[in-house]
Design a protein around this motif. Structure first.
Motif, PDB file in Angstrom:
ATOM      1  N   SER A 133      41.578  -0.405 -28.992  1.00 12.54           N
ATOM      2  CA  SER A 133      40.320  -0.464 -28.257  1.00 12.54           C
ATOM      3  C   SER A 133      40.464  -1.273 -26.976  1.00 12.54           C
ATOM      4  O   SER A 133      39.948  -0.897 -25.922  1.00 12.54           O
ATOM      5  CB  SER A 133      39.213  -1.077 -29.129  1.00 12.54           C
ATOM      6  OG  SER A 133      38.924  -0.251 -30.231  1.00 12.54           O
ATOM      7  N   LEU A 134      41.178  -2.407 -27.050  1.00 12.00           N
ATOM      8  CA  LEU A 134      41.350  -3.247 -25.871  1.00 12.00           C
ATOM      9  C   LEU A 134      42.234  -2.572 -24.826  1.00 12.00           C
ATOM     10  O   LEU A 134      42.002  -2.699 -23.619  1.00 12.00           O
ATOM     11  CB  LEU A 134      41.923  -4.605 -26.277  1.00 12.00           C
ATOM     12  CG  LEU A 134      40.936  -5.527 -26.998  1.00 12.00           C
ATOM     13  CD1 LEU A 134      41.657  -6.716 -27.618  1.00 12.00           C
ATOM     14  CD2 LEU A 134      39.851  -6.009 -26.043  1.00 12.00           C
ATOM     15  N   TYR A 135      43.263  -1.850 -25.283  1.00 11.33           N
ATOM     16  CA  TYR A 135      44.081  -1.069 -24.350  1.00 11.33           C
ATOM     17  C   TYR A 135      43.190  -0.081 -23.590  1.00 11.33           C
ATOM     18  O   TYR A 135      43.231   0.001 -22.354  1.00 11.33           O
ATOM     19  CB  TYR A 135      45.180  -0.324 -25.098  1.00 11.33           C
ATOM     20  CG  TYR A 135      45.871   0.731 -24.255  1.00 11.33           C
ATOM     21  CD1 TYR A 135      46.980   0.422 -23.484  1.00 11.33           C
ATOM     22  CD2 TYR A 135      45.384   2.039 -24.213  1.00 11.33           C
ATOM     23  CE1 TYR A 135      47.592   1.380 -22.688  1.00 11.33           C
ATOM     24  CE2 TYR A 135      45.983   3.005 -23.428  1.00 11.33           C
ATOM     25  CZ  TYR A 135      47.093   2.667 -22.673  1.00 11.33           C
ATOM     26  OH  TYR A 135      47.676   3.635 -21.888  1.00 11.33           O
ATOM     27  N   SER A 136      42.389   0.666 -24.333  1.00  6.34           N
ATOM     28  CA  SER A 136      41.508   1.653 -23.711  1.00  6.34           C
ATOM     29  C   SER A 136      40.460   0.977 -22.835  1.00  6.34           C
ATOM     30  O   SER A 136      40.106   1.480 -21.768  1.00  6.34           O
ATOM     31  CB  SER A 136      40.823   2.504 -24.789  1.00  6.34           C
ATOM     32  OG  SER A 136      41.774   3.208 -25.549  1.00  6.34           O
ATOM     33  N   LEU A 137      39.969  -0.169 -23.297  1.00  7.87           N
ATOM     34  CA  LEU A 137      38.968  -0.922 -22.544  1.00  7.87           C
ATOM     35  C   LEU A 137      39.483  -1.278 -21.158  1.00  7.87           C
ATOM     36  O   LEU A 137      38.826  -1.044 -20.142  1.00  7.87           O
ATOM     37  CB  LEU A 137      38.575  -2.177 -23.325  1.00  7.87           C
ATOM     38  CG  LEU A 137      37.497  -3.111 -22.749  1.00  7.87           C
ATOM     39  CD1 LEU A 137      36.805  -3.843 -23.888  1.00  7.87           C
ATOM     40  CD2 LEU A 137      38.091  -4.141 -21.792  1.00  7.87           C
ATOM     41  N   PHE A 138      40.692  -1.838 -21.092  1.00  2.33           N
ATOM     42  CA  PHE A 138      41.233  -2.255 -19.804  1.00  2.33           C
ATOM     43  C   PHE A 138      41.584  -1.066 -18.916  1.00  2.33           C
ATOM     44  O   PHE A 138      41.616  -1.208 -17.686  1.00  2.33           O
ATOM     45  CB  PHE A 138      42.451  -3.152 -20.013  1.00  2.33           C
ATOM     46  CG  PHE A 138      42.094  -4.597 -20.236  1.00  2.33           C
ATOM     47  CD1 PHE A 138      42.174  -5.513 -19.205  1.00  2.33           C
ATOM     48  CD2 PHE A 138      41.652  -5.035 -21.477  1.00  2.33           C
ATOM     49  CE1 PHE A 138      41.839  -6.847 -19.400  1.00  2.33           C
ATOM     50  CE2 PHE A 138      41.310  -6.358 -21.691  1.00  2.33           C
ATOM     51  CZ  PHE A 138      41.400  -7.268 -20.651  1.00  2.33           C
ATOM     52  N   SER A 139      41.822   0.100 -19.509  1.00  4.77           N
ATOM     53  CA  SER A 139      42.059   1.285 -18.689  1.00  4.77           C
ATOM     54  C   SER A 139      40.765   1.788 -18.061  1.00  4.77           C
ATOM     55  O   SER A 139      40.796   2.527 -17.070  1.00  4.77           O
ATOM     56  CB  SER A 139      42.705   2.398 -19.525  1.00  4.77           C
ATOM     57  OG  SER A 139      41.780   2.965 -20.437  1.00  4.77           O
ATOM     58  N   TYR A 140      39.613   1.383 -18.617  1.00  3.58           N
ATOM     59  CA  TYR A 140      38.326   1.812 -18.087  1.00  3.58           C
ATOM     60  C   TYR A 140      37.667   0.782 -17.176  1.00  3.58           C
ATOM     61  O   TYR A 140      36.746   1.121 -16.438  1.00  3.58           O
ATOM     62  CB  TYR A 140      37.363   2.134 -19.243  1.00  3.58           C
ATOM     63  CG  TYR A 140      37.517   3.537 -19.761  1.00  3.58           C
ATOM     64  CD1 TYR A 140      36.893   4.611 -19.134  1.00  3.58           C
ATOM     65  CD2 TYR A 140      38.300   3.808 -20.876  1.00  3.58           C
ATOM     66  CE1 TYR A 140      37.038   5.895 -19.595  1.00  3.58           C
ATOM     67  CE2 TYR A 140      38.455   5.096 -21.357  1.00  3.58           C
ATOM     68  CZ  TYR A 140      37.823   6.135 -20.717  1.00  3.58           C
ATOM     69  OH  TYR A 140      37.971   7.416 -21.171  1.00  3.58           O
ATOM     70  N   ILE A 141      38.103  -0.471 -17.229  1.00  2.00           N
ATOM     71  CA  ILE A 141      37.486  -1.496 -16.392  1.00  2.00           C
ATOM     72  C   ILE A 141      37.491  -1.117 -14.907  1.00  2.00           C
ATOM     73  O   ILE A 141      36.484  -1.321 -14.202  1.00  2.00           O
ATOM     74  CB  ILE A 141      38.166  -2.863 -16.621  1.00  2.00           C
ATOM     75  CG1 ILE A 141      37.747  -3.437 -17.981  1.00  2.00           C
ATOM     76  CG2 ILE A 141      37.805  -3.845 -15.503  1.00  2.00           C
ATOM     77  CD1 ILE A 141      38.404  -4.764 -18.325  1.00  2.00           C
TER      78      ILE A 141
END
Length: 392
Positions: A133-141
């Protein structure tokens, strides 16, 4: 902090943020530039779709190559390829954009597989969903400010675009070259003979393995919806009386970031198939697509509600399905099969532009988003499963 929030992982997430920052700008600039050069929706869809179509093609092989040569060596090579692609955007036309998108696709296939497999293998089972989730989160920031920045660049002139692409290429390269992975957490260098099943043979598992098949179909269809939104929202917003593409994409990305962080512990990480959770997520996706479709008549309220709902669906679906597969796929060839699953997500985003582009030329943007809503409703029923599947 420990686990998925420890410093070694935070450093990887920051690299993800830098790497994907260019796309938040390109997703707006390319459709606008394409239309200004006289390109049809079909052509724009093909250029936009070329990125993840290429990623899909190379991703299944990425895991094996990374295992043979190590993630750091591969990472440094692909950062050079990514830098070349970003600089190519600054002095070419539509043909150059197509080549640049394909180069980006190759580098992303290796970049994302290296980091995601590394995160999965390094974290204990209870923290897997948080790490993904955090990997995906930072790709969307980057998507929070990138679209508005892109619109500003478009209004001020493409000279600013040139400066931005070169800066992103340099910063990502320098930061990536200094990245390190501790040996005791570097699970990517598993001996290839332990994988047991070749990449070519693994393709059949997309159909033969019912769990992989179900997750892949859900991801393919959902990603088609996400791809149609990303590709044509900048042009669709211009047809609305009220509504701004930059605000839409900012709301959508902001919702993804907030939801993935706030709900990261709510995402199932127990190896069970949670039908109600997946069906609810697909229902949210259907509402999102229909809201966007209806906004041509209903106005900005439905447009922005659709952005928030779309962000929630994106935040929940990918980490849920990916985490589930890390439990139920056979350990011997798990990385290759995960690569195939992620490739289905890439294919879906690509199809969102390639298939929906001609439909938009024939009908309208509102029509293709209604089709997206219908596809999402079909996936609500597809997601239902009475079996309580638990890992081993």
């Amino acid at each position: 902090m420990s686990g998925a929030m420890s410093w070694p992982f935070l450093r990887l997430y920051l690299l993800v943020l830098l790497y994907f920052s260019a796309n938040s700008i390109l997703n707006v600039i390319i459709p606008l530039q394409g239309e200004s050069l006289g390109a049809s929706n079909t052509t724009i869809g093909l250029i936009m779709g070329a990125y993840l179509f290429t990623t899909m093609f190379f991703r299944p092989w990425a895991g094996n190559i990374i295992q043979k040569h190590g993630p750091i060596k591969i990472l440094r090579i692909i950062l050079i390829i990514n830098g070349i692609a970003l600089i190519l955007y600054t002095f070419t036309g539509l043909g150059g954009y197509l080549i640049a998108r394909m180069l980006q696709g190759v580098s992303t296939a290796f970049f994302s597989m290296a980091l995601q497999i590394g995160i999965i293998d390094a974290l204990p089972e209870k923290d897997r969903s948080q790490g993904i989730s955090l990997y995906s989160l930072f790709s969307y920031i980057p998507g929070i400010i990138g679209p508005l920045l892109a619109l500003g660049i478009w209004q001020e002139g493409m000279d600013y675009f040139t400066v931005m692409m070169i800066a992103i290429a340099l910063f990502t390269g320098v930061f990536g070259y200094s990245a390190k992975m501790e040996k005791d957490k570097d699970q990517l260098a598993v001996k290839s003979n332990e994988q047991g099943v070749s990449t070519f043979k693994s393709f059949s598992q997309l159909v033969k393995n019912p769990l992989l098949f179900k997750c892949s179909v859900l991801m393919l269809v959902s990603s088609t919806v996400f791809g149609a939104i990303t590709t044509f929202i900048p042009l669709y917003a211009m047809q609305l009386k009220t509504g701004n593409a930059g605000i839409y994409l900012m709301l959508q990305a902001g919702t993804v970031v907030y939801a993935r962080f706030a709900l990261r512990k709510k995402i199932p990480s127990d190896g069970k198939w949670h039908s109600s959770f997946i069906m609810g997520t697909m229902f949210i996706l259907a509402l999102a697509a229909q809201s966007v479709s209806f906004s041509i008549m209903g106005g900005a309220f439905f447009f922005y509600v659709g952005a928030i709902l779309m962000g929630i669906a994106q935040a929940l679906l990918y980490p849920t399905l990916t985490t589930y597969l890390t439990f139920v796929l056979p350990q011997m060839n798990r990385n290759v099969l995960l690569g195939l699953f992620i490739a289905m997500a890439d294919l879906g985003v690509s199809l969102g532009g390639v298939i929906m582009g001609p439909l938009a030329d024939i009908f309208s943007y509102s029509f293709i988003y209604m089709i997206c809503a219908i596809l999402s409703v079909a996936m609500i029923f597809f997601a239902y499963d009475r079996r309580k599947i638990v890992v081993g």
